[in-house]
Every structure is written in structure tokens, then in C-alpha cells.
Design an enzyme around this catalytic site. Structure first.
Site, short mmCIF file in Angstrom:
data_model
loop_
_atom_site.label_atom_id
_atom_site.label_comp_id
_atom_site.label_asym_id
_atom_site.label_seq_id
_atom_site.Cartn_x
_atom_site.Cartn_y
_atom_site.Cartn_z
N PRO A 1 -1.66 6.61 1.93
CA PRO A 1 -1.60 4.97 1.39
C PRO A 1 -2.78 4.76 0.99
O PRO A 1 -3.76 4.41 1.98
CB PRO A 1 -0.23 3.96 1.98
CG PRO A 1 -0.59 4.77 3.31
CD PRO A 1 -0.58 5.97 3.47
N MET A 2 -3.29 4.00 -0.21
CA MET A 2 -4.38 3.34 -0.82
C MET A 2 -4.42 2.32 -0.15
O MET A 2 -4.20 0.82 -0.82
CB MET A 2 -4.62 3.68 -2.26
CG MET A 2 -4.71 5.02 -2.86
SD MET A 2 -6.78 5.67 -2.34
CE MET A 2 -6.44 6.16 -0.74
N HIS A 3 -4.60 1.66 0.93
CA HIS A 3 -5.07 0.59 1.94
C HIS A 3 -6.24 -0.50 1.57
O HIS A 3 -5.55 -1.12 0.61
CB HIS A 3 -4.89 0.21 2.98
CG HIS A 3 -4.09 1.60 4.20
ND1 HIS A 3 -2.43 1.04 4.16
CD2 HIS A 3 -3.85 2.46 4.64
CE1 HIS A 3 -1.86 2.26 4.45
NE2 HIS A 3 -2.68 2.71 5.13
N ASP A 4 -6.93 0.12 2.00
CA ASP A 4 -8.65 -0.77 1.14
C ASP A 4 -8.62 -1.11 -0.20
O ASP A 4 -8.84 -1.77 -0.22
CB ASP A 4 -9.78 -0.97 2.18
CG ASP A 4 -9.40 -1.34 3.98
OD1 ASP A 4 -8.37 -1.43 4.09
OD2 ASP A 4 -9.80 0.07 4.55
N THR B 1 0.80 -1.42 0.02
CA THR B 1 0.25 0.20 -0.03
C THR B 1 0.35 1.26 0.00
O THR B 1 0.36 1.95 -0.66
CB THR B 1 -1.02 -0.17 1.82
OG1 THR B 1 -0.36 -0.20 2.45
CG2 THR B 1 -1.56 -1.01 1.07
#
Length: 318
Positions: free
Chosen positions: A241-244, A196
Site C-alpha cells: 500500500p502507498m501510505h505516505d 492507503t
């Protein structure tokens, strides 16, 4: 085209909301239900947030089931970047429906029983702590064969933790449930901080979503603006950050991801390293590898995918 049947287990959460909106826009995914858990905010708030996101997307037909209100053993902890209600300062439409009756784990059991009886499988996406899934596997381990795989956002391998020195939030929030899941024989895809942190919603990338009008586009633009950590020392740039969203992106466009096979263990007894995910890449444990750890993500490809799917929502939504 045959859609992939999935259940999304989540704790919305700003990045959960983007992940849901991406999934809802894809004809490749057949979302059988949304189950929520205590995570970024208490389960009462994650329930309402999930209902509001579905309302925003015009998909209130998808049921939302409230799950476990606390971790299995440890005390609850909550997210630090989602605001008091979980969705930043963004106002979403009031839901027209309430949560479905019954517990999320009971819903998961029913869905997996039906799949098993029909010789089918369901993919489970975990965007938050794994409490619901850990309880499911303790109650009904016989239903494991009905799970095609678990695609999970959580953990940190080569990256440092984001909530403690060693641990990522979802794993730290319920390390005992995560240990149950990672100890199972179910195939798992692990999208950790190693992945991520490669996909940052920089201010420049967030600007690309400003032209998207209507409630969905404007909401995602607001989410991305809110998500800016403003910590270049940690992340190498501004942004968040683009986690999910990488979980649903993985299901829609797996070609954007590279993985490495390993056995994964979750620490659940050490005060210093509680929630740490440890990857055995070289067979030191003698255990069979059971996890595909995402090691590389095409960041520009992800943002192009997100733009493409957001464009499918009507620009004239009221």
C-alpha cells in the site's frame, strides 16, 4: 502560480522517500523544511535518510532538522518493512550536508511565528509518528492559527490495524502525541489504512516505472519492488500500500480523493487497543467534527500522477 508552503514531518522509510520525491517534483509545493522523528528507524537514521533523499533529488538546499528521539510516553517501536537502515536495500548518494543545527520543534516554532506575524499559514504534513507536532502544540498552543491544516498519514477506522489488531503503526508508535494533535482545533486531513489499502503498488504497477532512468527513477523502481508485501489474503493482491505518498498527492491533486467529516479520538491507555483511532461520524460524542477522513482514492489517478512527476527528474542524472 503561488506554491503552497509546507513542512514535511517524517520518518524515512521507503514510502516516506517516495512521498518526498513526489513533493519535490511539484511546483505546487513550497517545502520550507523537513523535520524528522523517531519512527520507522531511530532518529539518527531518519535524519540521514532524509538528507540522502534530498541529495538524490538535487534539493540539498532544503534544511533537515532532527526531532524527538523517542515517543512521549511509550517505548519506541520501529517499522517492519523498511530494512535495517530504513530504505530497504537501496543505496542512495551520501549527503553533502549535515542536519541543520537546532531541534525540529524549535524550527517549527520559528516558521509558525514568522507565518503568524505575516498573517500567513503553513500546512504541516505528518508521515510518521506525531511526536514533534505533539510537543509543538504542548509548548506553543498559541501557534495553532498559523497552521492551515495538518495532512496526516495514520490511523485505521474501518480497516484493521497493520501493527496490532486495532492500530496503525504511526498512531501506535506515539498514541499520546497523536491524541494531543487530534484533540486540537487545527483542521486535519486523515489518510488512514482505509485509504492507503485502496492504492496498491502491485507488481504490474511497479513495472510501469522500470523505463524511468537516472538515479531518481531507478530508485523509485527499486523502492516499489522492495515494497511488495506478497500478502493477497490481507490486501486482495500482491504489492504494497502507498501510505505516505498519498499525503503529498492529496496536496497536489485533491480531486483524486473523497473525504468524510468526523471527530477523531486516539486511544492511549488501553493495552489491547493502544493507538486505535475512533471516528465519531454521527455526533455520538457531542464533540465538533475536526477531521476530514479520506474514504476513497482514485488509485490509477495516483499512479499517473506519480509517473508524471517522476518524468520531471532528468533521465540523465549521474
Amino acid at each position: 502560480m503561488t506554491s503552497l508552503p509546507i513542512i514535511i514531518d517524517c520518518d524515512p522509510g521507503v514510502d516516506d522517500a517516495i512521498a518526498l520525491l513526489l513533493a519535490l517534483a511539484s511546483p505546487k509545493l513550497d517545502i520550507r523544511g523537513v523535520t524528522v522523528v523517531c519512527g520507522n528507524v531511530p532518529v539518527s537514521a531518519t535524519s540521514r535518510n532524509a538528507l540522502q533523499i534530498l541529495e538524490l533529488a538535487g534539493r540539498s538546499d532544503i534544511p533537515v532538522y532532527a526531532g524527538c528521539p523517542r515517543p512521549l510516553v511509550v517505548a519506541p517501536i520501529y517499522g517492519q518493512f523498511h530494512g535495517v537502515g530504513g530504505l530497504g536495500k537501496t543505496e542512495l548518494p551520501a549527503p553533502s550536508h549535515d542536519v541543520a543545527p537546532g531541534h525540529a520543534v524549535d524550527f517549527l516554532i520559528r516558521q509558525l511565528e514568522h507565518a503568524l506575524a505575516a498573517d500567513q499559514q503553513i500546512t504541516i504534513c505528518t508521515l510518521g509518528p506525531m511526536t514533534n507536532i505533539g510537543v509543538l502544540l504542548r509548548m506553543r498552543p498559541d501557534l495553532g492559527p498559523a497552521i492551515a491544516r495538518i495532512v496526516s498519514m495514520g490511523g485505521a477506522y474501518r480497516e484493521a490495524g497493520n501493527r496490532t489488531m486495532t492500530s496503525e503503526f504511526n498512531m501506535l508508535a506515539d498514541p499520546h502525541a497523536a491524541s494531543i494533535v487530534f484533540s486540537s482545533d487545527i483542521p486535519i486531513v486523515s489518510i488512514s489504512l482505509d485509504a492507503t489499502h485502496q492504492v496498491m503498488a502491485t507488481p504490474e504497477r511497479a513495472q510501469r516505472f522500470l523505463p524511468y532512468k537516472g538515479r531518481v527513477g531507478e530508485t523509485v523502481s527499486a523502492f516499489l519492488s522492495h515494497w511488495d508485501r506478497n500478502d493477497p489474503r490481507r490486501y486482495g493482491s500482491r504489492g504494497g500500500p502507498m501510505h505516505d505518498p498519498l499525503v503529498t498527492a492529496f496536496l497536489i491533486a485533491p480531486h483524486l480523493f473523497e473525504t468524510e467529516r468526523a471527530r477523531v479520538f486516539v486511544e492511549h491507555s488501553s493495552p489491547l487497543c493502544l493507538g486505535q483511532t475512533v471516528a465519531d461520524r454521527y455526533g455520538k460524542s457531542g464533540e465538533t467534527p475536526n477531521v476530514d477522513i479520506v474514504t476513497k482514492v482514485d488509485a490509477e489517478g495516483f499512479f499517473a500522477l506519480l509517473e508524471e512527476h517522476l518524468a520531471r527528474y532528468s533521465p540523465v542524472e549521474a
